[in-house]
Design a protein around this motif. Structure first.
Motif, PDB file in Angstrom:
ATOM      1  N   ARG A  46     -50.350 -11.811-110.748  1.00 34.27           N
ATOM      2  CA  ARG A  46     -51.358 -11.858-111.806  1.00 34.27           C
ATOM      3  C   ARG A  46     -50.958 -12.785-112.951  1.00 34.27           C
ATOM      4  NH1 ARG A  46     -53.423  -5.555-112.497  1.00 34.27           N
ATOM      5  NH2 ARG A  46     -54.151  -5.293-110.341  1.00 34.27           N
ATOM      6  N   SER A  47     -49.900 -13.568-112.740  1.00 31.69           N
ATOM      7  CA  SER A  47     -49.447 -14.466-113.799  1.00 31.69           C
ATOM      8  C   SER A  47     -50.269 -15.744-113.815  1.00 31.69           C
ATOM      9  CB  SER A  47     -47.965 -14.815-113.620  1.00 31.69           C
ATOM     10  OG  SER A  47     -47.160 -13.684-113.871  1.00 31.69           O
ATOM     11  N   ALA A  48     -50.391 -16.325-115.008  1.00 32.97           N
ATOM     12  CA  ALA A  48     -51.183 -17.539-115.176  1.00 32.97           C
ATOM     13  C   ALA A  48     -50.484 -18.482-116.142  1.00 32.97           C
ATOM     14  CB  ALA A  48     -52.581 -17.195-115.708  1.00 32.97           C
ATOM     15  N   ALA A  49     -50.897 -19.729-116.115  1.00 27.45           N
ATOM     16  CA  ALA A  49     -50.471 -20.723-117.098  1.00 27.45           C
ATOM     17  C   ALA A  49     -51.728 -21.276-117.739  1.00 27.45           C
ATOM     18  CB  ALA A  49     -49.663 -21.841-116.438  1.00 27.45           C
ATOM     19  N   ALA A  50     -51.824 -21.162-119.069  1.00 22.98           N
ATOM     20  CA  ALA A  50     -53.043 -21.572-119.782  1.00 22.98           C
ATOM     21  C   ALA A  50     -54.266 -20.881-119.163  1.00 22.98           C
ATOM     22  CB  ALA A  50     -53.201 -23.080-119.763  1.00 22.98           C
ATOM     23  N   ARG A  51     -54.094 -19.601-118.820  1.00 23.16           N
ATOM     24  CA  ARG A  51     -55.153 -18.760-118.243  1.00 23.16           C
ATOM     25  C   ARG A  51     -55.595 -19.192-116.848  1.00 23.16           C
ATOM     26  NH1 ARG A  51     -59.141 -17.457-123.443  1.00 23.16           N
ATOM     27  NH2 ARG A  51     -57.491 -16.674-124.812  1.00 23.16           N
ATOM     28  N   ASP A  52     -54.820 -20.058-116.227  1.00 21.92           N
ATOM     29  CA  ASP A  52     -55.140 -20.518-114.879  1.00 21.92           C
ATOM     30  C   ASP A  52     -54.243 -19.789-113.886  1.00 21.92           C
ATOM     31  OD1 ASP A  52     -55.781 -21.781-112.558  1.00 21.92           O
ATOM     32  OD2 ASP A  52     -55.086 -23.770-113.161  1.00 21.92           O
ATOM     33  N   THR A  53     -54.819 -18.877-113.099  1.00 21.71           N
ATOM     34  CA  THR A  53     -54.027 -18.103-112.148  1.00 21.71           C
ATOM     35  C   THR A  53     -53.745 -18.872-110.863  1.00 21.71           C
ATOM     36  OG1 THR A  53     -56.056 -17.118-111.265  1.00 21.71           O
ATOM     37  CG2 THR A  53     -54.895 -15.897-113.006  1.00 21.71           C
ATOM     38  N   ARG A  54     -54.294 -20.076-110.738  1.00 21.88           N
ATOM     39  CA  ARG A  54     -54.052 -20.898-109.547  1.00 21.88           C
ATOM     40  C   ARG A  54     -53.335 -22.198-109.904  1.00 21.88           C
ATOM     41  NH1 ARG A  54     -59.712 -20.351-106.055  1.00 21.88           N
ATOM     42  NH2 ARG A  54     -59.703 -18.056-105.915  1.00 21.88           N
ATOM     43  N   CYS A  55     -52.579 -22.166-110.967  1.00 23.39           N
ATOM     44  CA  CYS A  55     -51.902 -23.383-111.417  1.00 23.39           C
ATOM     45  C   CYS A  55     -50.866 -23.822-110.383  1.00 23.39           C
ATOM     46  CB  CYS A  55     -51.238 -23.153-112.773  1.00 23.39           C
ATOM     47  SG  CYS A  55     -50.090 -21.781-112.795  1.00 23.39           S
ATOM     48  N   PRO A  56     -50.765 -25.115-110.102  1.00 29.63           N
ATOM     49  CA  PRO A  56     -49.800 -25.608-109.109  1.00 29.63           C
ATOM     50  C   PRO A  56     -48.372 -25.557-109.643  1.00 29.63           C
ATOM     51  CG  PRO A  56     -50.944 -27.433-110.142  1.00 29.63           C
ATOM     52  CD  PRO A  56     -51.615 -26.187-110.648  1.00 29.63           C
ATOM     53  N   LEU A  57     -47.425 -25.588-108.728  1.00 24.81           N
ATOM     54  CA  LEU A  57     -46.008 -25.565-109.105  1.00 24.81           C
ATOM     55  C   LEU A  57     -45.654 -26.715-110.040  1.00 24.81           C
ATOM     56  CD1 LEU A  57     -44.273 -24.733-105.703  1.00 24.81           C
ATOM     57  CD2 LEU A  57     -44.500 -23.221-107.669  1.00 24.81           C
ATOM     58  N   SER A  58     -46.301 -27.853-109.833  1.00 29.19           N
ATOM     59  CA  SER A  58     -45.956 -29.042-110.607  1.00 29.19           C
ATOM     60  C   SER A  58     -46.163 -28.857-112.112  1.00 29.19           C
ATOM     61  CB  SER A  58     -46.782 -30.241-110.125  1.00 29.19           C
ATOM     62  OG  SER A  58     -48.174 -29.976-110.233  1.00 29.19           O
TER      63      SER A  58
END
Length: 223
Positions: A46-58
């Motif tokens: 359930r973790s996200a980056a900038a509210r994006d839960t499908r953020c790529p590894l890059s």
């Protein structure tokens, strides 16, 4: 925050890609006196980056050390032992280079896959020159092994690296860690094979579509 802490880091590919991977191992660690942190990397669970839960590894992988240290700071934890699977084992080396004060000495790797290109990016001779002879691969292996040994020595590390022999050889991580085990000075490395009679991967079920590691040595005589 007082106590002894273990942070479990899931794999970045395959089935064991959420903190559920450690569901059956958290209690044994707790019984040994550890407070256990189960972390989902951005884009997993359930973790996200900038509210994006499908953020790529890059978007975050090169800063994995910063993310981990930020979590520790938020929880008020000064130092941590790492229990890592697959590509997440490389996080240890990233933290050693940038925030070694936040690491305890003892850590566990399971089927480690380490990005040696990242480890060697600032080391001269890590990229073959035009016309480099066939011995370049051996030189690279020696350079990688020496680099790993230098980093582990920096924190007086004790590494227990476990490899599932049913998976076969995936890269040179095992070779490098075995070299470090044979040449250890001021640190220690133990490389061990495991099989499905020791620990296996299981699925929670059709409704809960997650996988976890299941320790099963104690079940040998019950089957």
């Amino acid at each position: 925050r007082p106590g002894t802490f273990a942070c479990c880091l899931h794999a970045l590919c395959g089935n064991l890609t959420t903190s559920w991977a450690w569901a059956k191992l958290a209690r044994p660690l707790y019984r040994q006196g550890f407070s256990v942190i189960l972390l989902d990397w951005p884009g997993f669970g359930r973790s996200a980056a900038a509210r994006d839960t499908r953020c790529p590894l890059s978007t975050w992988k090169k800063n994995d050390w910063h993310l981990l240290c930020h979590v520790l700071d938020m929880l008020g934890i000064a130092k941590v032992h790492l229990v890592a699977y697959g590509e997440s084992c490389g996080t240890l080396f990233n933290v050693i280079q940038r925030a070694p004060h936040q690491l305890e000495s003892s850590h566990i790797f399971m089927n480690p896959v380490i990005d040696f290109d990242e480890l060697l990016k600032d080391c001269p001779g890590s990229v073959p020159r035009p016309g480099e002879g066939p011995g370049w691969r051996e030189k690279r292996l020696q350079a990688v092994s020496a680099r790993v040994a230098t980093l582990l020595r920096h924190i007086d590390a004790r590494i227990w690296a476990i490899f599932d022999k049913s998976m076969g050889e995936t890269d040179m991580s095992r070779t490098v860690l075995e070299w470090a085990m044979a040449h250890a000075e001021l640190f220690s490395v133990t490389v061990q094979e495991m099989s499905r009679s020791d620990i296996t991967e299981a699925q929670a079920g059709a409704v809960v579509d997650v996988n976890f590691l299941y320790p099963c040595r104690s079940l040998k005589h019950c089957m």
